[in-house]
Design a protein around this motif. Structure first.
Motif, PDB file in Angstrom:
ATOM      1  N   GLU A  15     -29.632 -63.465 -47.693  1.00  0.00           N
ATOM      2  CA  GLU A  15     -30.009 -64.065 -46.404  1.00  0.00           C
ATOM      3  C   GLU A  15     -31.290 -64.887 -46.508  1.00  0.00           C
ATOM      4  OE1 GLU A  15     -27.852 -63.949 -43.730  1.00  0.00           O
ATOM      5  OE2 GLU A  15     -26.746 -63.160 -45.442  1.00  0.00           O
ATOM      6  N   LEU A  16     -32.287 -64.360 -47.183  1.00  0.00           N
ATOM      7  CA  LEU A  16     -33.565 -65.082 -47.296  1.00  0.00           C
ATOM      8  C   LEU A  16     -33.463 -66.293 -48.212  1.00  0.00           C
ATOM      9  CD1 LEU A  16     -36.101 -62.128 -47.288  1.00  0.00           C
ATOM     10  CD2 LEU A  16     -35.739 -63.833 -45.489  1.00  0.00           C
ATOM     11  N   ALA A  21     -36.921 -70.300 -46.332  1.00  0.00           N
ATOM     12  CA  ALA A  21     -37.720 -71.527 -46.394  1.00  0.00           C
ATOM     13  C   ALA A  21     -37.850 -72.226 -45.051  1.00  0.00           C
ATOM     14  CB  ALA A  21     -37.103 -72.487 -47.413  1.00  0.00           C
ATOM     15  N   ILE A  22     -36.985 -71.910 -44.083  1.00  0.00           N
ATOM     16  CA  ILE A  22     -37.049 -72.619 -42.802  1.00  0.00           C
ATOM     17  C   ILE A  22     -37.703 -71.819 -41.686  1.00  0.00           C
ATOM     18  CG2 ILE A  22     -35.055 -74.086 -43.298  1.00  0.00           C
ATOM     19  CD1 ILE A  22     -33.374 -72.218 -41.507  1.00  0.00           C
ATOM     20  N   ALA A  23     -37.727 -70.507 -41.793  1.00  0.00           N
ATOM     21  CA  ALA A  23     -38.241 -69.664 -40.709  1.00  0.00           C
ATOM     22  C   ALA A  23     -39.704 -69.298 -40.922  1.00  0.00           C
ATOM     23  CB  ALA A  23     -37.398 -68.410 -40.586  1.00  0.00           C
ATOM     24  N   GLY A  45     -34.061 -65.607 -38.000  1.00  0.00           N
ATOM     25  CA  GLY A  45     -35.267 -66.344 -38.365  1.00  0.00           C
ATOM     26  C   GLY A  45     -35.677 -67.257 -37.232  1.00  0.00           C
ATOM     27  N   PHE A  46     -36.973 -67.355 -37.000  1.00  0.00           N
ATOM     28  CA  PHE A  46     -37.520 -68.134 -35.884  1.00  0.00           C
ATOM     29  C   PHE A  46     -38.584 -69.097 -36.382  1.00  0.00           C
ATOM     30  CE2 PHE A  46     -35.951 -64.155 -34.309  1.00  0.00           C
ATOM     31  CZ  PHE A  46     -35.253 -64.500 -33.177  1.00  0.00           C
ATOM     32  N   ALA A 108     -44.702 -64.691 -43.712  1.00  0.00           N
ATOM     33  CA  ALA A 108     -44.241 -64.836 -42.331  1.00  0.00           C
ATOM     34  C   ALA A 108     -45.333 -64.494 -41.330  1.00  0.00           C
ATOM     35  CB  ALA A 108     -43.031 -63.935 -42.091  1.00  0.00           C
ATOM     36  N   SER A 109     -45.295 -65.158 -40.191  1.00  0.00           N
ATOM     37  CA  SER A 109     -46.215 -64.813 -39.101  1.00  0.00           C
ATOM     38  C   SER A 109     -45.988 -63.371 -38.676  1.00  0.00           C
ATOM     39  CB  SER A 109     -45.995 -65.736 -37.902  1.00  0.00           C
ATOM     40  OG  SER A 109     -46.215 -67.074 -38.252  1.00  0.00           O
TER      41      SER A 109
END
Length: 127
Positions: A15-16, A21-23, A45-46, A108-109
């Motif tokens: 999945e990652l 790379a986009i989330a 993913g956001f 990630a945030s």
């Protein structure tokens, strides 16, 4: 590494590879199945994370969701919802320690998890 952790790591690796790379933030959604102690997990993913809005993962459409591609992971976790939440948090932290694409979670945030009908919990977030 136990079997569930290995299964989770393999699932997240696939999945990652696509979503990482986009989330900017991620959420592991947990679905209670009709069978006791059986759950399904999906990765969403956001493009953002808002620590001041507890519904940040519910208000906007995700950039990626494994659910949309039929790539949910089945997990047998005994002990009910509370135990499931604890197990999913441990799976996430285990992935951060040994997953192939762990850097996406590390950067990630936020990485959240929770039942789709409940509150989100934060497994880790950027400092």
């Amino acid at each position: 590494m136990n079997d569930l952790q290995a299964q989770f790591n393999n699932w997240l690796d696939s999945e990652l590879k696509v979503a990482g790379a986009i989330a900017k933030a991620f959420c592991i959604n947990i679905y209670q199945e009709d069978v006791e102690d059986v759950y399904s997990l999906d990765l969403a993913g956001f493009g953002y994370y808002n620590e001041y809005n507890e519904d940040w993962a519910c208000e906007r459409e995700e950039m990626y969701s494994s659910r949309n591609y039929g790539k949910l992971m089945a997990a047998d976790i005994a002990g009910g919802r509370k135990q499931c939440l604890a197990a999913v948090k441990e799976l996430i932290l285990g992935y951060i320690n040994s997953g192939k694409y762990a850097q996406f979670f590390a950067k990630a945030s936020a990485v959240a998890y929770g039942f789709v009908d409940g509150e989100l919990n934060i497994a880790c977030k950027a400092e």
